[in-house]
Design a protein around this motif. Sequence first.
Motif, PDB file in Angstrom:
ATOM      1  N   LYS A  47       0.827  -1.224   0.000  1.00 56.42           N
ATOM      2  CA  LYS A  47       0.000   0.000   0.000  1.00 56.42           C
ATOM      3  C   LYS A  47       0.854   1.264   0.000  1.00 56.42           C
ATOM      4  CE  LYS A  47      -3.945  -1.862   2.590  1.00 56.42           C
ATOM      5  NZ  LYS A  47      -4.515  -1.855   3.950  1.00 56.42           N
ATOM      6  N   TYR A  48       2.103   1.119   0.475  1.00 56.22           N
ATOM      7  CA  TYR A  48       2.956   2.311   0.599  1.00 56.22           C
ATOM      8  C   TYR A  48       3.865   2.516  -0.607  1.00 56.22           C
ATOM      9  CZ  TYR A  48       1.233   2.121   5.329  1.00 56.22           C
ATOM     10  OH  TYR A  48       0.397   2.096   6.415  1.00 56.22           O
ATOM     11  N   HIS A  49       3.713   1.644  -1.639  1.00 59.47           N
ATOM     12  CA  HIS A  49       4.699   1.690  -2.728  1.00 59.47           C
ATOM     13  C   HIS A  49       4.625   2.978  -3.541  1.00 59.47           C
ATOM     14  CE1 HIS A  49       1.565   0.582  -5.603  1.00 59.47           C
ATOM     15  NE2 HIS A  49       2.423   0.909  -6.560  1.00 59.47           N
ATOM     16  N   LYS A  50       3.452   3.637  -3.528  1.00 61.24           N
ATOM     17  CA  LYS A  50       3.367   4.896  -4.282  1.00 61.24           C
ATOM     18  C   LYS A  50       4.016   6.055  -3.525  1.00 61.24           C
ATOM     19  CE  LYS A  50      -0.632   4.017  -7.177  1.00 61.24           C
ATOM     20  NZ  LYS A  50      -2.077   4.218  -7.308  1.00 61.24           N
ATOM     21  N   ARG A  51       3.919   5.985  -2.208  1.00 61.98           N
ATOM     22  CA  ARG A  51       4.458   7.083  -1.406  1.00 61.98           C
ATOM     23  C   ARG A  51       5.965   6.956  -1.169  1.00 61.98           C
ATOM     24  NH1 ARG A  51       1.188   7.983   3.921  1.00 61.98           N
ATOM     25  NH2 ARG A  51      -0.038   6.140   3.365  1.00 61.98           N
ATOM     26  N   TYR A  52       6.413   5.738  -0.956  1.00 59.70           N
ATOM     27  CA  TYR A  52       7.826   5.541  -0.626  1.00 59.70           C
ATOM     28  C   TYR A  52       8.480   4.549  -1.571  1.00 59.70           C
ATOM     29  CZ  TYR A  52       5.862   7.274   3.756  1.00 59.70           C
ATOM     30  OH  TYR A  52       5.188   7.994   4.703  1.00 59.70           O
ATOM     31  N   ASP A  53       9.778   4.669  -1.707  1.00 61.00           N
ATOM     32  CA  ASP A  53      10.538   3.669  -2.452  1.00 61.00           C
ATOM     33  C   ASP A  53      10.790   2.503  -1.506  1.00 61.00           C
ATOM     34  OD1 ASP A  53      12.252   2.124  -3.846  1.00 61.00           O
ATOM     35  OD2 ASP A  53      13.958   3.525  -3.717  1.00 61.00           O
ATOM     36  N   LEU A  54       9.960   1.466  -1.647  1.00 63.32           N
ATOM     37  CA  LEU A  54      10.009   0.370  -0.682  1.00 63.32           C
ATOM     38  C   LEU A  54      11.364  -0.337  -0.667  1.00 63.32           C
ATOM     39  CD1 LEU A  54       6.463  -1.289  -0.937  1.00 63.32           C
ATOM     40  CD2 LEU A  54       7.335   0.285   0.783  1.00 63.32           C
ATOM     41  N   THR A  55      12.022  -0.376  -1.818  1.00 63.27           N
ATOM     42  CA  THR A  55      13.311  -1.083  -1.867  1.00 63.27           C
ATOM     43  C   THR A  55      14.365  -0.371  -1.018  1.00 63.27           C
ATOM     44  OG1 THR A  55      13.847   0.110  -3.888  1.00 63.27           O
ATOM     45  CG2 THR A  55      12.925  -2.111  -4.137  1.00 63.27           C
ATOM     46  N   SER A  56      14.174   0.933  -0.847  1.00 62.89           N
ATOM     47  CA  SER A  56      15.164   1.681  -0.058  1.00 62.89           C
ATOM     48  C   SER A  56      14.888   1.583   1.446  1.00 62.89           C
ATOM     49  CB  SER A  56      15.182   3.143  -0.482  1.00 62.89           C
ATOM     50  OG  SER A  56      14.074   3.806   0.095  1.00 62.89           O
ATOM     51  N   LEU A  57      13.667   1.165   1.788  1.00 62.80           N
ATOM     52  CA  LEU A  57      13.329   1.060   3.214  1.00 62.80           C
ATOM     53  C   LEU A  57      13.928  -0.214   3.785  1.00 62.80           C
ATOM     54  CD1 LEU A  57       9.573   2.142   3.519  1.00 62.80           C
ATOM     55  CD2 LEU A  57      11.606   3.442   4.145  1.00 62.80           C
ATOM     56  N   ASN A  58      14.497  -0.093   4.949  1.00 60.29           N
ATOM     57  CA  ASN A  58      15.180  -1.216   5.588  1.00 60.29           C
ATOM     58  C   ASN A  58      14.183  -2.111   6.339  1.00 60.29           C
ATOM     59  OD1 ASN A  58      17.389  -2.684   6.168  1.00 60.29           O
ATOM     60  ND2 ASN A  58      18.461  -1.078   7.314  1.00 60.29           N
ATOM     61  N   ILE A  59      13.244  -2.687   5.559  1.00 63.11           N
ATOM     62  CA  ILE A  59      12.209  -3.529   6.166  1.00 63.11           C
ATOM     63  C   ILE A  59      12.239  -4.911   5.530  1.00 63.11           C
ATOM     64  CG2 ILE A  59       9.698  -3.866   6.395  1.00 63.11           C
ATOM     65  CD1 ILE A  59       9.354  -0.883   6.545  1.00 63.11           C
ATOM     66  N   GLU A  60      12.145  -5.931   6.365  1.00 66.18           N
ATOM     67  CA  GLU A  60      12.148  -7.295   5.851  1.00 66.18           C
ATOM     68  C   GLU A  60      11.005  -8.062   6.505  1.00 66.18           C
ATOM     69  OE1 GLU A  60      16.058  -9.236   6.220  1.00 66.18           O
ATOM     70  OE2 GLU A  60      14.971 -11.129   6.492  1.00 66.18           O
ATOM     71  N   ILE A  61      10.270  -8.808   5.686  1.00 61.03           N
ATOM     72  CA  ILE A  61       9.174  -9.593   6.252  1.00 61.03           C
ATOM     73  C   ILE A  61       9.704 -10.961   6.675  1.00 61.03           C
ATOM     74  CG2 ILE A  61       6.976 -10.750   5.741  1.00 61.03           C
ATOM     75  CD1 ILE A  61       6.337  -8.348   3.905  1.00 61.03           C
ATOM     76  N   VAL A  62       9.378 -11.375   7.911  1.00 61.98           N
ATOM     77  CA  VAL A  62       9.756 -12.709   8.396  1.00 61.98           C
ATOM     78  C   VAL A  62       8.456 -13.474   8.633  1.00 61.98           C
ATOM     79  CG1 VAL A  62      10.833 -14.000  10.284  1.00 61.98           C
ATOM     80  CG2 VAL A  62      11.847 -11.837   9.512  1.00 61.98           C
ATOM     81  N   ASN A  63       8.304 -14.583   7.945  1.00 57.17           N
ATOM     82  CA  ASN A  63       7.027 -15.301   8.016  1.00 57.17           C
ATOM     83  C   ASN A  63       6.811 -15.988   9.372  1.00 57.17           C
ATOM     84  OD1 ASN A  63       4.569 -16.181   6.943  1.00 57.17           O
ATOM     85  ND2 ASN A  63       5.437 -18.191   6.464  1.00 57.17           N
ATOM     86  N   ALA A  64       5.580 -15.879   9.862  1.00 60.55           N
ATOM     87  CA  ALA A  64       5.147 -16.597  11.072  1.00 60.55           C
ATOM     88  C   ALA A  64       3.683 -16.901  10.822  1.00 60.55           C
ATOM     89  CB  ALA A  64       5.321 -15.726  12.311  1.00 60.55           C
ATOM     90  N   THR A  65       3.325 -18.167  10.868  1.00 61.32           N
ATOM     91  CA  THR A  65       1.988 -18.545  10.389  1.00 61.32           C
ATOM     92  C   THR A  65       0.871 -18.310  11.403  1.00 61.32           C
ATOM     93  OG1 THR A  65       2.425 -20.798  11.157  1.00 61.32           O
ATOM     94  CG2 THR A  65       2.896 -20.318   8.839  1.00 61.32           C
ATOM     95  N   GLU A  66       1.224 -18.325  12.696  1.00 60.94           N
ATOM     96  CA  GLU A  66       0.164 -18.217  13.709  1.00 60.94           C
ATOM     97  C   GLU A  66       0.064 -16.817  14.330  1.00 60.94           C
ATOM     98  OE1 GLU A  66      -0.095 -22.532  15.768  1.00 60.94           O
ATOM     99  OE2 GLU A  66       1.907 -21.651  15.710  1.00 60.94           O
ATOM    100  N   VAL A  67      -1.113 -16.580  14.916  1.00 60.80           N
ATOM    101  CA  VAL A  67      -1.357 -15.290  15.583  1.00 60.80           C
ATOM    102  C   VAL A  67      -1.906 -15.567  16.982  1.00 60.80           C
ATOM    103  CG1 VAL A  67      -2.735 -13.159  15.523  1.00 60.80           C
ATOM    104  CG2 VAL A  67      -1.872 -14.137  13.390  1.00 60.80           C
ATOM    105  N   ILE A  68      -1.403 -14.840  17.975  1.00 60.51           N
ATOM    106  CA  ILE A  68      -1.949 -14.958  19.337  1.00 60.51           C
ATOM    107  C   ILE A  68      -2.932 -13.806  19.548  1.00 60.51           C
ATOM    108  CG2 ILE A  68      -1.402 -14.810  21.805  1.00 60.51           C
ATOM    109  CD1 ILE A  68       1.222 -16.246  21.214  1.00 60.51           C
TER     110      ILE A  68
END
Lengths: 344, 344
Positions: A47-68
């Motif tokens: 959703k933020y790809h139009k506002r920010y250059d996502l590749t330059s943001l230091n964010i990484e998704i780490v998968n976790a399948t469950e939610v508490i």
Amino acid sequence: MIIALDAMGGDNAPVSTVHGAVLAARESKHKILLVGQEKVLSEELLKYHKRYDLTSLNIEIVNATEVIGMGEHPAKAVRQKKDSSLSVCAKLVADGKADAFVSMGNSGAAMAAALFYLKRIEGVLRPAISTTFPTIDGSCLIADMGANVDCEPAHLLQFALMASIYSEKVLGITNPRVGLVSIGEEPSKGNKLTLAAYELIKNTNLNFVGNLEGRDIPASKADVVIADGFVGNVILKFGEGLAEMILKLVKKGLKKHPVAWASLPFLWLAIKDLRTKVDYNSTGGAPLLGVNGVCVIGHGRSESKAVKNAIFAAANAAEHDLTHEIKAAVEKYSVNAQSEKTNE
Amino acid sequence: MIIALDAMGGDNAPVSTVHGAVLAARESKHKILLVGQEKVLSEELLKYHKRYDLTSLNIEIVNATEVIGMGEHPAKAVRQKKDSSLSVCAKLVADGKADAFVSMGNSGAAMAAALFYLKRIEGVLRPAISTTFPTIDGSCLIADMGANVDCEPAHLLQFALMASIYSEKVLGITNPRVGLVSIGEEPSKGNKLTLAAYELIKNTNLNFVGNLEGRDIPASKADVVIADGFVGNVILKFGEGLAEMILKLVKKGLKKHPVAWASLPFLWLAIKDLRTKVDYNSTGGAPLLGVNGVCVIGHGRSESKAVKNAIFAAANAAEHDLTHEIKAAVEKYSVNAQSEKTNE
């Protein structure tokens, strides 16, 4: 610093958590690990790809399948959901893959996950959740704010040691004044718990200013405010509610006088500073003191700004390795605490 | 009603007490017994001879040679100073020569004097001091506010019974909502004390609304708020201090904006109502529940208006004979409380 964020935790997740991570990544050099269901999070992040250059943001998704969930039984949920976003966050810190973790979710579960994966610092009897509360001069750090509802004197002693170290190292307060919540200034005033805790805290090298009455907290008589988790929790929530009530009544009062309506815009300006002071979104989150690693627990109702501030608080705490200092302080005074027990 | 006033007690006595008595006598038909050192009091009373026709005022000085100081040990002072203004006040009520007594002095000593001369109502384990606290909709009654710092579940049960009766009979609240201060709404949240007290209060005919979180108190979720005296005292004093802090910050904030200075007079108007709400001078005083007779304890810093209001509160309580109702309620539920203990 590398901060693992429980992106599925909290009333407003994942919208607030992902947005908070984006804000934090934009405003700092910290790397944010967005922990949670990969598909949900990548869609939210897109959703933020139009506002920010996502590749330059230091964010990484780490998968976790469950939610508490917010209502789940903390210890049970953490034991059973090993692949929950919260558990994975704690494991990342335990494995040295992140420097700290942040959760706005089930706070009991966050504490359970921290205890389960990070373990207590050697000698610490009970980890404490501490948080800042506004005072007339700035703010104070209150410990415990609800993790430990039935306490022994030695627990309060350790809360004082840990919170004082946090106040000095992370919040930058020189020689923080430590006070014990009670019902009178005199050492003879208090209940059984605080009377005994007073003696223990008095015999440390802490800058102990003695008992605090309720009114001494907002009056800024101490930088570190010690109470059992029941009293700490009641104080904090009562303060939140009372501040809300007072601001509502001031507004209502002003509206009663038509000629004062013109002043309302100025009142907003005046109240704005105050709101910032009492707003949990600004304080960021509450560090869990006494575990081997940094864990910051945020308010379930946190918005993106609160998430961002919690990430910064966690990074700030991680930069100061408190574990060794807490371990040393707890060791130094453990003899006193035990001999106190033997004497009883 | 005949009200005995400890004219020597309080930080501002005898100026505030005598003035308060004069105001109360002018505004009501109650007879005020000014108890204390005759010479001091008659001189103080004479100051009003130009303003008021003293002979028409229903005020009588009752001599008491001794004074109990604010810092004295309560029980010891009451035992030793049998001719203190406080002891004489309590004796006047015990002997049926007054319907109630009021003191702004050493509150521990006032309680000790009430216990010593009036005795507990049969079946009451611990008398409680209750006081009103402002809420968004009006006010609530908090018990205990500091008389009993280490409580058992059965004590909290009795505080609930007594305060509910007071709220209904004296404050005129129909079927008052009774809440228990805790750290979460669910019955499973709390410390050992409140968890056990919850079960006891639940099994009464009180209008029990369950646990209250700190924020529920100002939000007016209960008319009667039950806590042990440690928690009650911390809440009350914290509330006082926080309200003061917030009003100071709003003022300071407004003053920062020169263009808003013009609005300050209107802000005063708005704050005036609020001040009245949070000002202990308006609430009058705190009744001691559970003794055979009416005893109202005021704030040590009370000014004349607070003294007047405390006299009115005492007269109001005396008009409703609560002793029988408290005795009946305590008897009715004493079995529950004891069987609960046996089951532990």
